[in-house]
Design an enzyme around this catalytic site. Sequence first.
Site, PDB file in Angstrom:
ATOM      1  N   SER A 178      17.908  62.814  21.367  1.00  0.00           N
ATOM      2  CA  SER A 178      16.925  63.898  21.401  1.00  0.00           C
ATOM      3  C   SER A 178      15.523  63.430  20.995  1.00  0.00           C
ATOM      4  O   SER A 178      14.531  64.048  21.381  1.00  0.00           O
ATOM      5  CB  SER A 178      17.370  65.053  20.498  1.00  0.00           C
ATOM      6  OG  SER A 178      17.553  64.606  19.167  1.00  0.00           O
ATOM      7  N   ASP A 419      13.465  71.103   9.900  1.00  0.00           N
ATOM      8  CA  ASP A 419      13.763  69.974  10.771  1.00  0.00           C
ATOM      9  C   ASP A 419      12.740  68.871  10.493  1.00  0.00           C
ATOM     10  O   ASP A 419      11.585  68.960  10.913  1.00  0.00           O
ATOM     11  CB  ASP A 419      13.693  70.430  12.235  1.00  0.00           C
ATOM     12  CG  ASP A 419      13.918  69.291  13.228  1.00  0.00           C
ATOM     13  OD1 ASP A 419      14.013  68.122  12.801  1.00  0.00           O
ATOM     14  OD2 ASP A 419      13.997  69.580  14.447  1.00  0.00           O
ATOM     15  N   HIS A 422      12.874  65.666  14.234  1.00  0.00           N
ATOM     16  CA  HIS A 422      12.135  65.662  15.501  1.00  0.00           C
ATOM     17  C   HIS A 422      10.635  65.739  15.229  1.00  0.00           C
ATOM     18  O   HIS A 422      10.211  65.815  14.074  1.00  0.00           O
ATOM     19  CB  HIS A 422      12.618  66.839  16.360  1.00  0.00           C
ATOM     20  CG  HIS A 422      14.084  66.742  16.678  1.00  0.00           C
ATOM     21  ND1 HIS A 422      15.051  67.472  16.012  1.00  0.00           N
ATOM     22  CD2 HIS A 422      14.741  65.970  17.557  1.00  0.00           C
ATOM     23  CE1 HIS A 422      16.248  67.146  16.479  1.00  0.00           C
ATOM     24  NE2 HIS A 422      16.088  66.237  17.415  1.00  0.00           N
TER      25      HIS A 422
END
Length: 440
Positions: A178, A419, A422
């Site tokens: 990702s 998060d 990312h």
Amino acid sequence: MHKWSRRRAHLFLLISLFTIILLSTFLSNHNSKTIHSSTDHPPSFPTHTTTSNSSLFSPNQWLPGGPGWSRACSAPRSYRPRRDGAAAQRKWWKERSLDGNCDLFSGRWVYDERLYPLYNESECPWMSDQLACRKHGRPEEQYKHWRWQPHGCHLKRWNALEMLEKLRGKRLMFVGDSLNRGQWISMVCLLQSVIPADKKSMSPNAALTIFKMEEYNATVEFYWAPLLVESNSDDPVNHRLDDRIILPDKLLKHASQWENADILVFNSYLWWRSGPKIKLLWSREDLICEEADGLDAMTLAMETWANWVSSRADPRRQRVFFVTMSPTHLWSREWNPGSEGNCYQETTPINIEGYWGSGSDLDTMRMVDNVLNSLGSKATVINITQLSEYRKDGHPSIYRKFWETISPEQLSNPASYSDCIHWCLPGVPDVWNELLFNLL
Ligand SMILES: *[C@@H]1O[C@H](CO)[C@@H](O)[C@H](O)[C@H]1NC(C)=O
Ligand SMILES: *[C@@H]1O[C@H](CO)[C@@H](O)[C@H](O)[C@H]1NC(C)=O
Ligand SMILES: *[C@@H]1O[C@H](CO)[C@@H](O)[C@H](O)[C@H]1NC(C)=O
Ligand SMILES: *[C@@H]1O[C@H](CO)[C@@H](O)[C@H](O)[C@H]1NC(C)=O
């Protein structure tokens, strides 16, 4: 927030636990609601000679989540690294593939409101809800305005039209997890603004997703292969981080997807880093199952990948890049001793030259270094680790879409579901792509 000051040690433990769980969820369930799986084909499983138990080889066994994987690997034995020196057998090259003497990857971040960001978040139709931080409420925008300034030279500034000329008639393919998908989305956003609406298109989300630019007869593609080799995590939606089984010496199923691309950008790292041991299913004589820690397993996968690059990639036609590990910012005490948070509410980069967090594993870096060295000019490193280490402010934290429900308890402590893995777009991955642009 008032709980924060009470029972600190307790909380610390709790947050550690949370973080590990979060790491797993982020890595495994990203975009699960936006991606429609159209790729339920089983992995190409070892075609086999000696075993008589053919029921294991019916394709249904090997669907993601199917019983074959875990049955074959129900009683793994411990893996002992066999240093067969495949890397040593390849020619060693001393010099790196960098131009001249300037190390593009060593430098500093300069705040530059005039030239950055390179595109507008809301104007990119293919922006991901996982990365669109402004849209999801991020209150300040400084993170968009940083330019990477190498020591001792300048980065050629991003130019979409020039990049498109480099891509004319070609396929650029990102292959990985990702994080690599974030870089792919960044590239699509960087390019798409100069292409008229009716001359560009995106295929439906699948293991292989393709952005087409008609006038240039060019594509920018993303192929999901978080562990590089074949594994039970190859479905872009139905995969779990906590029961990884890899086929350490197999990647032809993946390679058949990427072998005709002209420019390949690989990454792999975080999927090897958390969760329990990784199971290795060897296809040699019988179904041999072993289990290994992440570094040993990643070393095997990198070797298999390097063998492909070395024997199958065509250096006259293809360029192969490898993006080094993407850092995480899970512990604010690493850059701010005594604090107890993570990347949540960070708004400026770290300005300690050479800062290195615990999320970036030095042994992994050495291994990647060796593997890439053994490939000489056949692979070029995009060494994003150090420059991204500085960007504790670059992660979505709570400003992204979360597909799983956030409990009231979590909401009362935003750091607990932030998060910090990312990267917001526009942001850090745009610079990774500027580096790619400079290296092409
Ligand atoms: C095939 O595998 C199944 C499940 O592991 C087992 O019950 C069965 O005895 C095996 N058959 C042979 C012929 O080995
Ligand atoms: C980005 O797009 C939005 C909506 O179209 C617009 O309001 C904003 O001014 C744009 N920003 C820039 C820097 O172009
Ligand atoms: C378009 O690009 C592909 C390779 O990606 C190539 O095979 C094909 O010949 C190109 N077509 C034109 C019209 O240039
Ligand atoms: C990447 O850069 C770091 C220093 O920032 C260096 O230690 C490491 O060896 C480099 N890795 C590769 C694969 O070039």
